[in-house]
Design an enzyme around this catalytic site. Sequence first.
Site, PDB file in Angstrom:
ATOM      1  CE  LYS A  44      -4.171  -1.727   0.144  1.00  0.00           C
ATOM      2  NZ  LYS A  44      -5.336  -1.186  -0.534  1.00  0.00           N
TER       3      LYS A  44
HETATM    4  N1  PMP Z   1      -4.449  -7.526   1.547  1.00  0.00           N
HETATM    5  C1  PMP Z   1      -4.317  -6.602   2.503  1.00  0.00           C
HETATM    6  C2  PMP Z   1      -3.674  -7.003   3.785  1.00  0.00           C
HETATM    7  C3  PMP Z   1      -4.811  -5.305   2.289  1.00  0.00           C
HETATM    8  O1  PMP Z   1      -4.685  -4.368   3.262  1.00  0.00           O
HETATM    9  C4  PMP Z   1      -5.471  -5.000   1.071  1.00  0.00           C
HETATM   10  C5  PMP Z   1      -6.066  -3.632   0.879  1.00  0.00           C
HETATM   11  N2  PMP Z   1      -7.408  -3.541   1.327  1.00  0.00           N
HETATM   12  C6  PMP Z   1      -5.597  -6.005   0.101  1.00  0.00           C
HETATM   13  C7  PMP Z   1      -5.050  -7.248   0.372  1.00  0.00           C
HETATM   14  C8  PMP Z   1      -6.305  -5.778  -1.207  1.00  0.00           C
HETATM   15  O2  PMP Z   1      -5.603  -4.920  -2.087  1.00  0.00           O
HETATM   16  P1  PMP Z   1      -6.372  -3.890  -3.024  1.00  0.00           P
HETATM   17  O3  PMP Z   1      -7.045  -2.906  -2.101  1.00  0.00           O
HETATM   18  O4  PMP Z   1      -5.350  -3.255  -3.876  1.00  0.00           O
HETATM   19  O5  PMP Z   1      -7.402  -4.645  -3.809  1.00  0.00           O
END
Ligand code: PMP
Length: 325
Positions: A44
Amino acid sequence: MQYSENILGTIGNTPLVKINKLTADLPCLVLAKYETFNPGNSVKDRMALKMIEDAEATGKLKPGGTIIEGTSGNTGMGLALAAIIKGYKCIFVISDKQSKEKIDVLKAMGAEVVVCPTEVEPDDPRSYYSVSKRMATEIPNSWYVNQYDNLSNTAAHYESTGPEIWKQTDGKITHFVVGVGTGGTISGVGKYLKEQNPNIKVWGVDTYGSVFKKYHETGIFDKNEIYPYITEGIGEDILPKNVDFDLIDGFTKVTDRDAAIYTRRLAREEGMFLGNSAGAAIKGVLQLKEHFKENDVVVVLFHDHGSRYVGKMFNDEWMKEKGFL
Ligand code: PMP
């Protein structure tokens, strides 16, 4: 001398690591895009920095401003890192099912954290979606990030994560598998990879209790699919603008129990100390076995680090309490 001007210069260029034991029954090569090497220990950091840079460029975020976001922790960490370097304040609104560790980590990074109940509808005024939106209207010189609908999220992965995977696999990648929350990772990486080679298949990993799989297969937003679940970071009860369903070839759903057990197996059998969505993602890869042939190159992306789950999936008592052990 080789050094970064500040911590933000260390975001991205994460390694690709072969998975060996857990995937021994698959005919193909399975490689993990290992995102915990980012300074905030998650993928992130990439989109957090990009969302801030784009908001600065368009004048939505002004000097001395306050960044407000509803975040399960990892986006908050990325935003907090960038805010420290760039001189902004942060307020994060988080739901009460998230790990205590995640909340403490955000506070350690100087952010203010507001905790909201998980088990309310998204449009309920107590939900973390509603509270973050309201605070952004009340606090002067503030900017509401909205990682769900802010397309700088997808753009970050289109500009960095996707090209890195293409380059690291020497263009040999055949499948990309990843958990879906806001959708930024799957949509940005998927778009870039399909532009290089339209035959690459892109699979999303979803949870039971989330709307994505059924919506993708039927076009129906089915409220009966929504119920509380334990897996963190993936699955939604809304359709974020960052999920580009046209780029996704299919979804597979992983149970809370399997996600927890495979999170532990990654640590003990591969030495990969990762978060709960990594367990879901690798179990998703195993569920897709029939789609893979010899010589295929499958890349699975692991979002975050195990340290944020020591009180949960890595705690035997917690696992027994949930009936997972
Ligand atoms: N895994 C974790 C631990 C996350 O924090 C997130 C973000 N919500 C995701 C997967 C999914 O990624 P994205 O938001 O880019 O779809």
